[in-house]
Every structure is written in structure tokens, then in C-alpha cells.
Design a protein around this motif. Structure first.
Motif, mmCIF file in Angstrom:
data_model
loop_
_atom_site.group_PDB
_atom_site.id
_atom_site.type_symbol
_atom_site.label_atom_id
_atom_site.label_comp_id
_atom_site.label_asym_id
_atom_site.label_seq_id
_atom_site.Cartn_x
_atom_site.Cartn_y
_atom_site.Cartn_z
ATOM 1 N N GLY A 55 13.500 -10.037 -0.882
ATOM 2 C CA GLY A 55 14.677 -10.312 -1.690
ATOM 3 C C GLY A 55 14.354 -10.026 -3.145
ATOM 4 N N VAL A 56 15.276 -10.350 -4.030
ATOM 5 C CA VAL A 56 15.096 -9.978 -5.429
ATOM 6 C C VAL A 56 13.911 -10.700 -6.077
ATOM 7 N N VAL A 57 13.688 -11.953 -5.690
ATOM 8 C CA VAL A 57 12.582 -12.704 -6.291
ATOM 9 C C VAL A 57 11.244 -12.171 -5.801
ATOM 10 N N THR A 58 11.099 -12.044 -4.491
ATOM 11 C CA THR A 58 9.827 -11.582 -3.934
ATOM 12 C C THR A 58 9.497 -10.162 -4.377
ATOM 13 N N LEU A 59 10.511 -9.296 -4.425
ATOM 14 C CA LEU A 59 10.278 -7.907 -4.806
ATOM 15 C C LEU A 59 9.910 -7.808 -6.289
ATOM 16 N N ALA A 60 10.614 -8.555 -7.130
ATOM 17 C CA ALA A 60 10.314 -8.525 -8.563
ATOM 18 C C ALA A 60 8.938 -9.103 -8.859
ATOM 19 N N GLU A 61 8.533 -10.126 -8.134
ATOM 20 C CA GLU A 61 7.214 -10.710 -8.365
ATOM 21 C C GLU A 61 6.095 -9.755 -7.970
ATOM 22 N N ARG A 62 6.328 -8.951 -6.930
ATOM 23 C CA ARG A 62 5.294 -8.006 -6.496
ATOM 24 C C ARG A 62 5.200 -6.787 -7.396
ATOM 25 N N HIS A 63 6.336 -6.312 -7.882
ATOM 26 C CA HIS A 63 6.353 -5.052 -8.622
ATOM 27 C C HIS A 63 6.604 -5.233 -10.121
ATOM 28 N N GLY A 64 7.062 -6.391 -10.513
ATOM 29 C CA GLY A 64 7.411 -6.616 -11.911
ATOM 30 C C GLY A 64 8.894 -6.373 -12.141
ATOM 31 N N GLY A 65 9.516 -7.256 -12.932
ATOM 32 C CA GLY A 65 10.942 -7.118 -13.141
ATOM 33 C C GLY A 65 11.344 -6.943 -14.591
ATOM 34 N N VAL A 66 10.393 -7.090 -15.502
ATOM 35 C CA VAL A 66 10.721 -7.008 -16.922
ATOM 36 C C VAL A 66 10.766 -5.556 -17.382
ATOM 37 N N ASP A 67 9.659 -4.842 -17.217
ATOM 38 C CA ASP A 67 9.582 -3.423 -17.575
ATOM 39 C C ASP A 67 9.561 -2.607 -16.297
ATOM 40 N N VAL A 68 10.703 -2.067 -15.931
ATOM 41 C CA VAL A 68 10.840 -1.328 -14.675
ATOM 42 C C VAL A 68 11.169 0.126 -14.991
ATOM 43 N N ASP A 69 10.199 1.010 -14.785
ATOM 44 C CA ASP A 69 10.470 2.437 -14.953
ATOM 45 C C ASP A 69 10.829 3.033 -13.591
ATOM 46 N N ARG A 70 11.059 4.328 -13.564
ATOM 47 C CA ARG A 70 11.504 4.955 -12.314
ATOM 48 C C ARG A 70 10.422 4.935 -11.235
ATOM 49 N N ARG A 71 9.179 5.015 -11.650
ATOM 50 C CA ARG A 71 8.093 4.952 -10.667
ATOM 51 C C ARG A 71 8.073 3.590 -9.980
ATOM 52 N N ILE A 72 8.189 2.531 -10.764
ATOM 53 C CA ILE A 72 8.209 1.181 -10.183
ATOM 54 C C ILE A 72 9.454 0.992 -9.318
ATOM 55 N N PHE A 73 10.578 1.485 -9.812
ATOM 56 C CA PHE A 73 11.817 1.360 -9.045
ATOM 57 C C PHE A 73 11.689 2.051 -7.689
ATOM 58 N N GLU A 74 11.160 3.254 -7.664
ATOM 59 C CA GLU A 74 10.997 3.980 -6.402
ATOM 60 C C GLU A 74 9.989 3.289 -5.487
ATOM 61 N N ALA A 75 8.986 2.646 -6.059
ATOM 62 C CA ALA A 75 8.027 1.892 -5.245
ATOM 63 C C ALA A 75 8.732 0.724 -4.556
ATOM 64 N N MET A 76 9.640 0.071 -5.265
ATOM 65 C CA MET A 76 10.402 -1.022 -4.657
ATOM 66 C C MET A 76 11.305 -0.490 -3.549
#
Length: 358
Positions: free
Chosen positions: A198-219
Motif C-alpha cells: 500500500g502507500v505507506v509500505t511502498l513509500a517506506e521502502r522506496h522513499g516518498g519525499v524525493d521521488v524521481d522517475r527511477r524511484i517511481f519506476e522501481a515502485m
């Protein structure tokens, strides 16, 4: 599940609807129902009374509590998160007492399912707030989401993919037929799944503050991995006539609010609107180009959700890639409405006509 001690009869001594003497109301109209949904991120309450062939909301409450904060790493609910949540539940208890609730169902979802101390938390809630929380399984959660949103399905569609992006899990259900279909909702749900993300678990694993396209695609890639077997199972859904997506959650209502350019979030303008695929892509692109501060300053996002909204967009993007559709309908309704409709249906408050919330 009913409210715990004191007995429900004590809670029924609430305030009657203004301007309607109690002696002039039918037995059904005197009933007041409450539905509480405690998720990984939010605590939400809806209080309603039967009204015609639907129901009338008489009170509501929503607060971001982040009960599942840090759960992915520790497998335990944190004391600070527990304290925030219990404080919110005290507010819910007060509202139910004030409204004279006669029947309630209070559910807890992924955070309480996954936490090693989930049972201890439920017991503590009972002791400190006198509320009995019911930890529901993922299938129940999926079907309640369907019950709450199915009325928004295109009446001419052969099927739709309904999804609920939560804080700790996300539910998807392929619903065959349309709202006018005479089969029961349970019969129309051809397949469902609950993704452990979900949004909490995914943001905690990948980071939710500074999200570039690489991080977004990883999610997106992580969610696609969780979704693969379900997508293989129901791949034909995207080929049925007038197929569309039907989404409920803070993610899709936020996307709708940004799309509409709302200066302040307004449920009346969001619930039930259609967005075409290009518009959804445009909003996701717009959010990706925003800084954390810009997201926090947006009236439809705010500081409490600024670090979660792109994780939600990644889950939505994975759904869109697996189930391409030209249209997405936005629902600002879900589990609570499903719970209310289920309880009222069981009590026979509707004798005929279409059942949908007012």
C-alpha cells in the motif's frame, strides 16, 4: 460486530434528528448505524440513518493516524502510532454516543493483520475506548469495497476492475455485469486479489519525499510483480465491452482533485466523476514534476499525504499497465459505505428499489 461495553442500548440514548419527533418516525428511521474503517494510514467513521432506498449520512470523521508506520521493518505497531490511533478512536466513540448509534461494525485491516502485536492492540483498544474492533481478512475487505462502490459502475459495461489502494494493502476485484445486474454482488465478483503493498509500505521502502522517475519506476515494478498472477488470471477483463476502471482511495480522489484544480477538496465534485486515460497520465506527470514542498502545499494533497501520493500513483500505474482502459471512474466511497449497506440490508430497511447511499 457491535460496540463493546457499555451495551448498545446505552449508546442508543442519542439525539433524535432535528425537527422529527421520535414518535413520528418509523422503526427503521429511528435506527442509526455506524461503520468504522481502521486502516494502515487512516481512521474513518461514517454514521448514517436509512433514508428512502439508501441512507443519509449524519456524521463523519477521518484522521490520518499512520497506525502502520514502520511496520514493514519491525513487524510491530509502534507505541506512538498506537497512541495516535487510540486518540482518534476516542473521538469516534464520542460521535457514536452523541448520534445514538444502535448498530455498528468496526473493522481493522492490514496493519492489525500483519503486526505481531496486533491482538494486543485490539485488546488495548477495547480496554481504553470500549470499542470492539474486528480484524477482517483480505477477502472480506475486497468484497466490502465492491459493495460500497459498485453502484458507480457504468450500467452498460460488461465488467469493470474495481480497486482500493490502501495504506498497507491494495485490493482488486473484477466485477462482471453492471449495477442493474440482478445477480448478487458476490456472484458478480469473478476474481479478486489483495496485494501486500500500500502507500505507506511502498513509500517506506522506496522513499516518498524525493521521488524521481527511477524511484517511481522501481515502485511500479514492485507492484507489477505482486500483481502478475492475478493479471494472468483475469486478462480477459480488459477485452470486455465498455470495460473501465473504478477506483476508491485517497490516491484516486487526490488525482481527481488535482485534475479539477480544486482550491479546496470537495467530495461533491469528486465522487463519481469520470477521467479519461490521458487525463490520469497528465496528473501523474504533474505530481512527478512537483517538489515535496509543492505537493505539501497543494490543497488536495497536504503535508500529511505529500510523502505518500506518488507511492499511490505507482500502484495505480501498475493497475493501468495490466488492465488498460480508456476511462477511470473516481469513488469517494468504499469500505464504510459497503459496511453500512450490508448492515441495513441484513436488517431489511429497504423493501424495494435500488440500494445506493444518499
Amino acid at each position: 460486530m457491535v460496540i463493546g461495553a457499555p451495551p448498545v442500548a446505552a449508546l442508543a440514548r442519542g439525539v433524535a434528528p432535528v425537527g422529527v419527533p421520535s414518535g413520528q418516525r418509523s422503526a427503521h428511521e429511528r435506527r442509526t448505524y455506524a461503520a468504522l474503517d481502521l486502516g494502515t494510514n487512516n481512521c474513518r467513521l461514517l454514521v448514517a440513518r436509512p433514508n428512502g432506498d439508501g441512507f443519509r449520512v449524519v456524521d463523519a470523521f477521518s484522521r490520518i493516524v499512520r497506525l502502520g508506520e514502520g511496520l514493514g521493518g519491525s513487524r510491530r505497531l509502534k507505541e506512538t502510532a498506537i497512541a495516535r490511533t487510540i486518540d482518534a478512536l476516542h473521538v469516534c466513540r464520542t460521535k457514536m454516543e452523541a448520534r445514538g448509534v444502535t448498530r455498528a461494525r468496526l473493522i481493522a485491516t492490514e496493519a492489525c493483520r500483519a503486526a505481531e502485536n496486533g491482538a494486543d492492540f485490539i485488546a488495548r483498544v477495547r480496554e481504553e475506548t470500549r470499542l470492539d474492533l474486528e480484524v477482517v481478512d483480505r477477502e472480506t475487505e475486497a468484497h466490502l469495497a465492491v459493495a460500497g462502490c459498485a453502484a458507480l459502475a457504468d450500467p452498460h459495461a460488461e465488467g469493470s476492475m474495481l480497486f482500493d489502494i490502501g495504506g498497507g494493502s491494495s485490493e482488486l476485484a473484477w466485477v462482471a455485469g453492471a449495477a442493474r445486474d440482478r445477480r448478487s454482488l458476490r456472484q458478480r465478483v469473478r476474481a479478486w486479489t489483495s496485494l501486500p503493498v500500500g502507500v505507506v509500505t511502498l513509500a517506506e521502502r522506496h522513499g516518498g519525499v524525493d521521488v524521481d522517475r527511477r524511484i517511481f519506476e522501481a515502485m511500479v515494478s514492485e507492484v507489477l510483480g505482486h500483481m502478475k498472477s492475478f493479471a494472468d488470471e483475469v486478462g480477459s477483463a480488459k477485452r470486455c465491452g465498455r470495460f473501465h476502471l473504478l477506483g476508491t482511495s485517497g490516491t484516486v480522489t487526490t488525482i481527481a482533485g488535482v485534475h479539477l484544480g480544486l482550491k479546496r477538496y470537495d467530495r461533491r465534485q469528486v465522487d463519481g466523476i469520470w477521467m479519461n486515460d490521458a487525463d490520469v497520465s497528465d496528473v501523474i506527470e504533474q505530481l512527478l514534476n512537483m517538489s515535496f514542498e509543492e505537493r505539501a502545499g497543494n490543497a488536495c494533497i497536504g503535508s500529511e499525504r505529500a510523502d505518500l501520493v506518488l507511492a499511490g500513483c505507482a500502484i495505480l500505474e501498475a493497475i493501468r499497465r495490466n488492465f488498460p482502459a480508456s476511462r477511470l471512474r473516481i469513488a469517494d466511497r468504499g469500505l464504510r459505505e459497503g459496511i453500512l449497506m450490508q448492515m441495513m440490508d441484513e436488517d431489511g430497511v429497504w423493501t424495494s428499489g435500488r440500494r445506493s447511499h444518499a
